[in-house]
Design a protein around this motif. Structure first.
Motif, short mmCIF file in Angstrom:
data_model
loop_
_atom_site.label_atom_id
_atom_site.label_comp_id
_atom_site.label_asym_id
_atom_site.label_seq_id
_atom_site.Cartn_x
_atom_site.Cartn_y
_atom_site.Cartn_z
N THR A 178 0.85 -1.19 0.00
CA THR A 178 0.00 0.00 0.00
C THR A 178 0.88 1.24 0.00
O THR A 178 1.82 1.34 0.79
CB THR A 178 -0.93 0.00 1.24
OG1 THR A 178 -1.74 -1.18 1.20
CG2 THR A 178 -1.82 1.23 1.24
N TYR A 179 0.57 2.17 -0.89
CA TYR A 179 1.30 3.43 -1.01
C TYR A 179 0.30 4.55 -0.79
O TYR A 179 -0.70 4.63 -1.49
CB TYR A 179 1.94 3.55 -2.40
CG TYR A 179 2.77 2.33 -2.74
CD1 TYR A 179 4.10 2.24 -2.36
CD2 TYR A 179 2.21 1.24 -3.41
CE1 TYR A 179 4.86 1.11 -2.64
CE2 TYR A 179 2.96 0.11 -3.69
CZ TYR A 179 4.28 0.05 -3.30
OH TYR A 179 5.02 -1.07 -3.57
N GLU A 180 0.58 5.41 0.20
CA GLU A 180 -0.35 6.48 0.54
C GLU A 180 0.30 7.84 0.33
O GLU A 180 1.41 8.07 0.80
CB GLU A 180 -0.83 6.32 1.98
CG GLU A 180 -1.64 5.05 2.15
CD GLU A 180 -2.32 4.96 3.51
OE1 GLU A 180 -2.48 6.01 4.17
OE2 GLU A 180 -2.67 3.85 3.89
N GLY A 181 -0.40 8.70 -0.39
CA GLY A 181 0.09 10.05 -0.67
C GLY A 181 0.91 10.09 -1.95
O GLY A 181 1.48 9.08 -2.37
N THR A 182 0.97 11.26 -2.56
CA THR A 182 1.62 11.38 -3.87
C THR A 182 3.13 11.13 -3.80
O THR A 182 3.70 10.64 -4.77
CB THR A 182 1.33 12.75 -4.52
OG1 THR A 182 1.63 13.78 -3.58
CG2 THR A 182 -0.12 12.86 -4.95
N GLU A 183 3.77 11.42 -2.68
CA GLU A 183 5.21 11.16 -2.59
C GLU A 183 5.49 9.67 -2.67
O GLU A 183 6.35 9.20 -3.42
CB GLU A 183 5.79 11.76 -1.31
CG GLU A 183 7.30 11.67 -1.27
CD GLU A 183 7.90 12.37 -0.05
OE1 GLU A 183 8.94 11.89 0.44
OE2 GLU A 183 7.34 13.38 0.41
N ALA A 184 4.74 8.88 -1.89
CA ALA A 184 4.91 7.42 -1.90
C ALA A 184 4.51 6.84 -3.26
O ALA A 184 5.16 5.93 -3.78
CB ALA A 184 4.08 6.79 -0.79
N ILE A 185 3.45 7.38 -3.85
CA ILE A 185 3.01 6.91 -5.17
C ILE A 185 4.07 7.21 -6.22
O ILE A 185 4.36 6.38 -7.08
CB ILE A 185 1.64 7.52 -5.53
CG1 ILE A 185 0.56 6.93 -4.61
CG2 ILE A 185 1.30 7.28 -7.00
CD1 ILE A 185 -0.78 7.63 -4.67
N GLY A 186 4.70 8.37 -6.14
CA GLY A 186 5.78 8.71 -7.08
C GLY A 186 6.95 7.74 -6.98
O GLY A 186 7.49 7.29 -7.99
N LYS A 187 7.32 7.39 -5.74
CA LYS A 187 8.41 6.42 -5.55
C LYS A 187 8.02 5.05 -6.09
O LYS A 187 8.84 4.36 -6.70
CB LYS A 187 8.79 6.34 -4.07
CG LYS A 187 9.51 7.58 -3.58
CD LYS A 187 9.82 7.50 -2.10
CE LYS A 187 10.49 8.79 -1.64
NZ LYS A 187 10.62 8.85 -0.19
N TRP A 188 6.77 4.65 -5.87
CA TRP A 188 6.27 3.38 -6.41
C TRP A 188 6.33 3.39 -7.94
O TRP A 188 6.79 2.43 -8.55
CB TRP A 188 4.85 3.13 -5.91
CG TRP A 188 4.09 2.11 -6.70
CD1 TRP A 188 4.28 0.75 -6.67
CD2 TRP A 188 3.04 2.35 -7.62
NE1 TRP A 188 3.40 0.15 -7.53
CE2 TRP A 188 2.63 1.10 -8.12
CE3 TRP A 188 2.39 3.50 -8.08
CZ2 TRP A 188 1.61 0.98 -9.06
CZ3 TRP A 188 1.37 3.38 -9.00
CH2 TRP A 188 1.00 2.13 -9.48
N LEU A 189 5.89 4.48 -8.55
CA LEU A 189 5.92 4.59 -10.01
C LEU A 189 7.35 4.51 -10.54
O LEU A 189 7.61 3.80 -11.52
CB LEU A 189 5.27 5.90 -10.47
CG LEU A 189 3.74 5.95 -10.38
CD1 LEU A 189 3.27 7.38 -10.52
CD2 LEU A 189 3.11 5.04 -11.42
#
Length: 119
Positions: free
Chosen positions: A49-60
């Protein structure tokens, strides 16, 4: 008459924010892909689970470099006023070599609030 049945959509009838995300994700354009999400969005992928745009950016960024693969949108469906499913077929150098994944989007205020990716 109540129409609670999922509506099959063609890929070009998906909301702009979803096609913007999918196009940017395929192009490994993390900066553009992140703009499709709310600031407090959640992404669930591969059990994480990735929460927030910073974590989502790292996931991407991580998903863009981990494996090489092609992806083809094979189906699209609107399940209710704010939920859409985009089915993709992926082929590449990841374990198994090919998979069909369901990208389940929940929208809020014209942006992606939640994305669940699973087979």
């Amino acid at each position: 008459m109540h129409d609670n049945q999922p509506r099959t959509s063609t890929p070009n009838t998906l909301p702009e924010v979803i096609t913007r995300y999918l196009t940017a994700h395929r192009a490994h354009d993390t900066a553009t892909a992140v703009t499709a999400f709310t600031r407090e969005a959640t992404v669930i992928d591969d059990g994480n689970t990735y929460e927030g745009t910073e974590a989502i950016g790292k996931w991407l960024d991580g998903s863009a470099t981990e494996f090489t693969y092609t992806t083809h949108l094979t189906g699209a469906q609107q399940t209710d006023a704010t939920r859409y499913i985009a089915t993709h077929h992926l082929e590449g150098n990841f374990p198994g070599g090919s998979i069909d994944l369901r990208y389940q989007f929940t929208l809020r205020d014209g942006l992606i609030e939640r994305l669940v990716i699973e087979p």
